[in-house]
Design a protein around this motif. Structure first.
Motif, PDB file in Angstrom:
ATOM      1  N   PHE A 108       0.833  -1.204   0.000  1.00 21.27           N
ATOM      2  CA  PHE A 108       0.000   0.000   0.000  1.00 21.27           C
ATOM      3  C   PHE A 108       0.871   1.258   0.000  1.00 21.27           C
ATOM      4  O   PHE A 108       0.641   2.198  -0.769  1.00 21.27           O
ATOM      5  CB  PHE A 108      -0.919  -0.032   1.234  1.00 21.27           C
ATOM      6  CG  PHE A 108      -1.801   1.166   1.382  1.00 21.27           C
ATOM      7  CD1 PHE A 108      -2.993   1.270   0.673  1.00 21.27           C
ATOM      8  CD2 PHE A 108      -1.452   2.197   2.249  1.00 21.27           C
ATOM      9  CE1 PHE A 108      -3.816   2.382   0.814  1.00 21.27           C
ATOM     10  CE2 PHE A 108      -2.262   3.305   2.397  1.00 21.27           C
ATOM     11  CZ  PHE A 108      -3.449   3.402   1.676  1.00 21.27           C
ATOM     12  N   GLU A 109       1.880   1.282   0.868  1.00 22.23           N
ATOM     13  CA  GLU A 109       2.789   2.433   0.938  1.00 22.23           C
ATOM     14  C   GLU A 109       3.589   2.579  -0.346  1.00 22.23           C
ATOM     15  O   GLU A 109       3.863   3.700  -0.802  1.00 22.23           O
ATOM     16  CB  GLU A 109       3.717   2.284   2.138  1.00 22.23           C
ATOM     17  CG  GLU A 109       3.010   2.385   3.474  1.00 22.23           C
ATOM     18  CD  GLU A 109       3.937   2.114   4.647  1.00 22.23           C
ATOM     19  OE1 GLU A 109       5.130   1.782   4.395  1.00 22.23           O
ATOM     20  OE2 GLU A 109       3.489   2.234   5.803  1.00 22.23           O
ATOM     21  N   MET A 110       3.966   1.453  -0.951  1.00 26.08           N
ATOM     22  CA  MET A 110       4.731   1.500  -2.199  1.00 26.08           C
ATOM     23  C   MET A 110       3.901   2.125  -3.320  1.00 26.08           C
ATOM     24  O   MET A 110       4.413   2.919  -4.118  1.00 26.08           O
ATOM     25  CB  MET A 110       5.180   0.093  -2.585  1.00 26.08           C
ATOM     26  CG  MET A 110       6.147   0.048  -3.761  1.00 26.08           C
ATOM     27  SD  MET A 110       6.600  -1.661  -4.177  1.00 26.08           S
ATOM     28  CE  MET A 110       7.952  -1.358  -5.343  1.00 26.08           C
ATOM     29  N   ILE A 111       2.620   1.789  -3.394  1.00 33.09           N
ATOM     30  CA  ILE A 111       1.742   2.381  -4.410  1.00 33.09           C
ATOM     31  C   ILE A 111       1.639   3.887  -4.209  1.00 33.09           C
ATOM     32  O   ILE A 111       1.754   4.671  -5.162  1.00 33.09           O
ATOM     33  CB  ILE A 111       0.348   1.725  -4.348  1.00 33.09           C
ATOM     34  CG1 ILE A 111       0.426   0.272  -4.817  1.00 33.09           C
ATOM     35  CG2 ILE A 111      -0.655   2.502  -5.207  1.00 33.09           C
ATOM     36  CD1 ILE A 111      -0.857  -0.508  -4.618  1.00 33.09           C
ATOM     37  N   LEU A 231      13.672   2.024 -10.633  1.00 31.31           N
ATOM     38  CA  LEU A 231      12.908   0.924 -11.228  1.00 31.31           C
ATOM     39  C   LEU A 231      12.365  -0.013 -10.149  1.00 31.31           C
ATOM     40  O   LEU A 231      11.208  -0.442 -10.205  1.00 31.31           O
ATOM     41  CB  LEU A 231      13.781   0.141 -12.208  1.00 31.31           C
ATOM     42  CG  LEU A 231      14.267   0.883 -13.456  1.00 31.31           C
ATOM     43  CD1 LEU A 231      14.974  -0.100 -14.390  1.00 31.31           C
ATOM     44  CD2 LEU A 231      13.144   1.571 -14.192  1.00 31.31           C
ATOM     45  N   GLN A 232      13.194  -0.336  -9.167  1.00 31.52           N
ATOM     46  CA  GLN A 232      12.764  -1.263  -8.124  1.00 31.52           C
ATOM     47  C   GLN A 232      11.674  -0.659  -7.241  1.00 31.52           C
ATOM     48  O   GLN A 232      10.771  -1.368  -6.799  1.00 31.52           O
ATOM     49  CB  GLN A 232      13.966  -1.671  -7.269  1.00 31.52           C
ATOM     50  CG  GLN A 232      14.953  -2.560  -8.015  1.00 31.52           C
ATOM     51  CD  GLN A 232      16.230  -2.821  -7.243  1.00 31.52           C
ATOM     52  OE1 GLN A 232      16.326  -2.492  -6.065  1.00 31.52           O
ATOM     53  NE2 GLN A 232      17.228  -3.393  -7.895  1.00 31.52           N
ATOM     54  N   GLU A 233      11.734   0.653  -7.022  1.00 31.62           N
ATOM     55  CA  GLU A 233      10.777   1.288  -6.132  1.00 31.62           C
ATOM     56  C   GLU A 233       9.487   1.693  -6.832  1.00 31.62           C
ATOM     57  O   GLU A 233       8.435   1.807  -6.181  1.00 31.62           O
ATOM     58  CB  GLU A 233      11.422   2.529  -5.485  1.00 31.62           C
ATOM     59  CG  GLU A 233      12.565   2.201  -4.533  1.00 31.62           C
ATOM     60  CD  GLU A 233      13.337   3.437  -4.113  1.00 31.62           C
ATOM     61  OE1 GLU A 233      12.921   4.564  -4.498  1.00 31.62           O
ATOM     62  OE2 GLU A 233      14.351   3.301  -3.406  1.00 31.62           O
ATOM     63  N   ASN A 234       9.559   1.938  -8.150  1.00 31.86           N
ATOM     64  CA  ASN A 234       8.403   2.516  -8.836  1.00 31.86           C
ATOM     65  C   ASN A 234       7.927   1.730 -10.064  1.00 31.86           C
ATOM     66  O   ASN A 234       6.904   2.092 -10.652  1.00 31.86           O
ATOM     67  CB  ASN A 234       8.726   3.953  -9.272  1.00 31.86           C
ATOM     68  CG  ASN A 234       9.127   4.819  -8.095  1.00 31.86           C
ATOM     69  OD1 ASN A 234       8.293   5.235  -7.299  1.00 31.86           O
ATOM     70  ND2 ASN A 234      10.427   5.082  -7.968  1.00 31.86           N
TER      71      ASN A 234
END
Length: 417
Positions: A108-111, A231-234
């Motif tokens: 959820f936080e990543m989105i 790339l890994q985070e988004n």
């Protein structure tokens, strides 16, 4: 009798221990079912949390709420509101869940962070930005692999020139611009994805480091740390595989460890120059692989990627031929040809049906290299004969296709304004 068994006997204790282990050990089918249940529950929970936060506008920070284009929240062109019931939305959510090992809070936080990062980075305007022909010429999105994933090429050979190197990586501002260009290329790849069940939802990156001087690689890897972090985070789950080709031997000594640290979440292949064609053709059809890498794909070709090539085996130390019949006069024959390995010699000629006519040599080469493409206007019945000789003990694969079209003289072509 069972009543006479000594519970403290070493033998009985051993058997009890084994029986306990068998009782505790779960079958693989049970583990798979539990994992499936865990994933399903995580998706349902994430849907619910996301729905509430979007409707109540609590998903993103205050400074983003006034942004007009964020009123209908999307990622990669896919609406995020779960109540719309789109299968594409679930595919996106699953990517974020998988990246966080199905921890709903972390996904959820990543989105939320991805949405805010896209706003801060001004990603939606990237495709409109121009970065100069030197960068435009090194990035290509062309073809797809056998599973339908788009192929994204980054060809860094142009950076062997010191002036280009200084211009693009000489200052902090130029490094940031280069980073924005790489993200623009990634966004172009995302546009090729449909995020449908059974469709393409990830891409393959092919990075070519041919003739790259070591100073550029130092700069490239410094910048790539931030690139791969973004790339890994988004972009979770968007890159299926990274293939680094034309890798020199000294690269393995100095940079392999750094690349592994930066790309630890991705499948990475390192391919030396002599193995490029054979390696890439394992998961890319020749019609979709770019010609410099041994495929048949090239811009301005007479053929489309949907026109399939014929595969033919060329044994070690053997000579074989391909015949294209040309019975109709006034036609033009077009053909593409590629061979795995770059040591095969070839000859292309027109052999007339009339024994009194002479053969016409179309082309001849000591080595076929990556790919050859040619055409011949037919003025009398005959055939195109392509002869290939393999001087090595290793078997090779030949891929070829051809078509015959009516010849249109230049003076008959339509005039356009």
């Amino acid at each position: 009798m069972d009543d006479d068994k000594d519970p403290h006997s070493p033998i009985e204790t051993f058997h009890d221990s084994i029986d306990g282990e068998h009782k505790q050990k779960k079958p693989e089918s049970s583990i798979a079912a539990e994992l499936k249940t865990k994933k399903r529950k995580a998706l349902i929970e994430l849907r619910s949390r996301l729905e509430d936060s979007i409707l109540n506008y609590t998903l993103i920070g205050e400074k983003y709420k006034a942004s007009e284009h964020l009123r209908e929240l999307q990622i990669w062109g896919v609406p995020l509101l779960p109540s719309r019931g789109l299968e594409r939305t679930d595919i996106i959510l699953k990517k974020f869940l998988k990246a966080k090992d199905y921890n709903v809070q972390n996904a959820f936080e990543m989105i939320a962070n991805t949405i805010m990062w896209r706003e801060d980075f001004n990603v939606d305007k990237l495709l409109e930005e121009t970065f100069g022909p030197d960068l435009d010429n090194i990035g290509h999105i062309q073809g797809k692999d056998k599973a339908g994933r788009p192929l994204c090429y980054q060809l860094f050979e142009t950076f062997k020139e010191k002036d280009t190197l200084r211009k693009r990586l000489g200052t902090k501002e130029s490094c940031n611009e280069f980073l924005r260009w790489r993200i623009k290329l990634m966004e172009g790849c995302v546009l090729k994805l449909d995020f449908k069940p059974g469709g393409a939802d990830s891409v393959i990156q092919i990075m070519d480091v041919k003739n790259i001087p070591r100073p550029f690689l130092n700069e490239l890897f410094a910048g790539s740390k931030k690139y791969f972090s973004i790339l890994q985070e988004n972009y979770p789950g968007i890159i299926y595989r990274i293939v680094i080709v034309n890798v020199p031997m000294w690269f393995f000594a100095f940079y392999t460890l750094n690349m592994r640290l930066m790309t630890r979440k991705y499948k990475v292949m390192y391919v030396k120059p002599s193995a490029i064609t054979e390696t890439l053709l394992k998961f890319i059809d020749p019609e979709h692989l770019m010609a410099p890498y041994g495929g048949l794909g090239r811009k301005g070709s007479e053929f489309s990627p949907d026109e399939k090539a014929t595969e033919q085996k060329l044994k070690g130390y053997a000579t074989d031929s391909i015949e294209i019949p040309t019975a109709d006069v006034g036609m033009t024959v077009y053909w593409d040809l590629t061979v795995t390995g770059n040591d095969v010699s070839y000859k292309e000629e027109f052999v007339p049906e009339d024994e009194g006519s002479y053969n016409v040599l179309v082309s001849k080469g000591i080595q076929i290299g990556r790919m050859t493409s040619n055409s011949f206007h037919v003025s009398e019945p005959g055939k195109i004969l392509i002869t290939l000789a393999n001087p090595s003990s290793k078997n090779r694969k030949i891929f070829y296709r051809y078509k015959i079209k009516p010849f249109v003289p230049m003076h008959n072509l339509p005039i356009t304004d």
